[in-house]
Motif scaffolding. Structure first.
Motif, PDB file in Angstrom:
ATOM      1  N   VAL A 117       0.848  -1.208   0.000  1.00 41.62           N
ATOM      2  CA  VAL A 117       0.000   0.000   0.000  1.00 41.62           C
ATOM      3  C   VAL A 117       0.879   1.253   0.000  1.00 41.62           C
ATOM      4  N   LEU A 118       1.948   1.235   0.781  1.00 46.52           N
ATOM      5  CA  LEU A 118       2.853   2.384   0.826  1.00 46.52           C
ATOM      6  C   LEU A 118       3.673   2.508  -0.450  1.00 46.52           C
ATOM      7  N   VAL A 119       4.105   1.392  -1.005  1.00 50.34           N
ATOM      8  CA  VAL A 119       4.849   1.408  -2.270  1.00 50.34           C
ATOM      9  C   VAL A 119       4.004   2.044  -3.362  1.00 50.34           C
ATOM     10  N   LYS A 120       2.751   1.653  -3.449  1.00 42.30           N
ATOM     11  CA  LYS A 120       1.859   2.213  -4.470  1.00 42.30           C
ATOM     12  C   LYS A 120       1.601   3.698  -4.234  1.00 42.30           C
ATOM     13  N   ALA A 121       1.429   4.091  -2.976  1.00 41.30           N
ATOM     14  CA  ALA A 121       1.180   5.508  -2.665  1.00 41.30           C
ATOM     15  C   ALA A 121       2.406   6.364  -2.973  1.00 41.30           C
ATOM     16  N   LEU A 122       3.592   5.847  -2.685  1.00 42.43           N
ATOM     17  CA  LEU A 122       4.822   6.573  -3.004  1.00 42.43           C
ATOM     18  C   LEU A 122       4.967   6.726  -4.513  1.00 42.43           C
ATOM     19  N   SER A 123       4.782   5.643  -5.224  1.00 47.93           N
ATOM     20  CA  SER A 123       4.925   5.670  -6.683  1.00 47.93           C
ATOM     21  C   SER A 123       3.911   6.604  -7.338  1.00 47.93           C
ATOM     22  N   ALA A 124       2.735   6.708  -6.771  1.00 49.70           N
ATOM     23  CA  ALA A 124       1.701   7.593  -7.313  1.00 49.70           C
ATOM     24  C   ALA A 124       2.118   9.062  -7.253  1.00 49.70           C
ATOM     25  N   PRO A 169      11.170   2.185 -15.813  1.00 49.34           N
ATOM     26  CA  PRO A 169      12.063   3.142 -16.481  1.00 49.34           C
ATOM     27  C   PRO A 169      11.459   4.536 -16.670  1.00 49.34           C
ATOM     28  N   GLU A 170      10.166   4.609 -16.890  1.00 50.04           N
ATOM     29  CA  GLU A 170       9.559   5.933 -17.115  1.00 50.04           C
ATOM     30  C   GLU A 170       9.518   6.797 -15.848  1.00 50.04           C
ATOM     31  N   LEU A 171       9.828   6.224 -14.696  1.00 47.09           N
ATOM     32  CA  LEU A 171       9.856   7.004 -13.449  1.00 47.09           C
ATOM     33  C   LEU A 171      11.284   7.296 -12.995  1.00 47.09           C
ATOM     34  N   LYS A 172      12.254   7.143 -13.897  1.00 40.10           N
ATOM     35  CA  LYS A 172      13.665   7.285 -13.532  1.00 40.10           C
ATOM     36  C   LYS A 172      14.034   8.674 -13.028  1.00 40.10           C
ATOM     37  N   ASP A 173      13.324   9.694 -13.405  1.00 39.67           N
ATOM     38  CA  ASP A 173      13.614  11.040 -12.897  1.00 39.67           C
ATOM     39  C   ASP A 173      13.111  11.225 -11.472  1.00 39.67           C
ATOM     40  N   SER A 174      12.143  10.417 -11.092  1.00 43.96           N
ATOM     41  CA  SER A 174      11.556  10.525  -9.757  1.00 43.96           C
ATOM     42  C   SER A 174      12.233   9.613  -8.744  1.00 43.96           C
ATOM     43  N   PHE A 175      12.577   8.385  -9.174  1.00 41.48           N
ATOM     44  CA  PHE A 175      13.107   7.382  -8.246  1.00 41.48           C
ATOM     45  C   PHE A 175      14.375   6.740  -8.783  1.00 41.48           C
TER      46      PHE A 175
END
Length: 78
Positions: free
Chosen positions: A31-38, A62-68
């Protein structure tokens, strides 16, 4: 005194350039992983440290590489 909050509210403490540890194996809090990724659109350069995790890991897409940035810990027996 403790109070119960949503995953979204709990994850508000994470800011850009922070480091976050994801608990290993089946204890990874989905639940926390999904909330963080959102929150990927508002976060930049968050280091996600992890061992082996089970379940989803959208922060590693890969499309979230700038965020994480994922930092996986592996030990090798010498």
């Amino acid at each position: 005194m403790y109070r119960i909050v949503s995953a979204e509210e709990a994850l508000k403490v994470v800011k850009s350039n922070d480091r976050v540890y994801i608990q290993a194996a089946a204890a990874a809090p989905q639940v926390l992983v999904k909330a963080l990724s959102a929150r990927h659109e508002e976060l930049r350069n968050v280091e996600v440290c992890q061992l082996h995790t089970e379940g989803v890991a959208p922060y590693a897409n890969p499309e979230l590489k700038d965020s994480f940035h994922v930092n996986s810990f592996f030990l090798e027996k010498m």
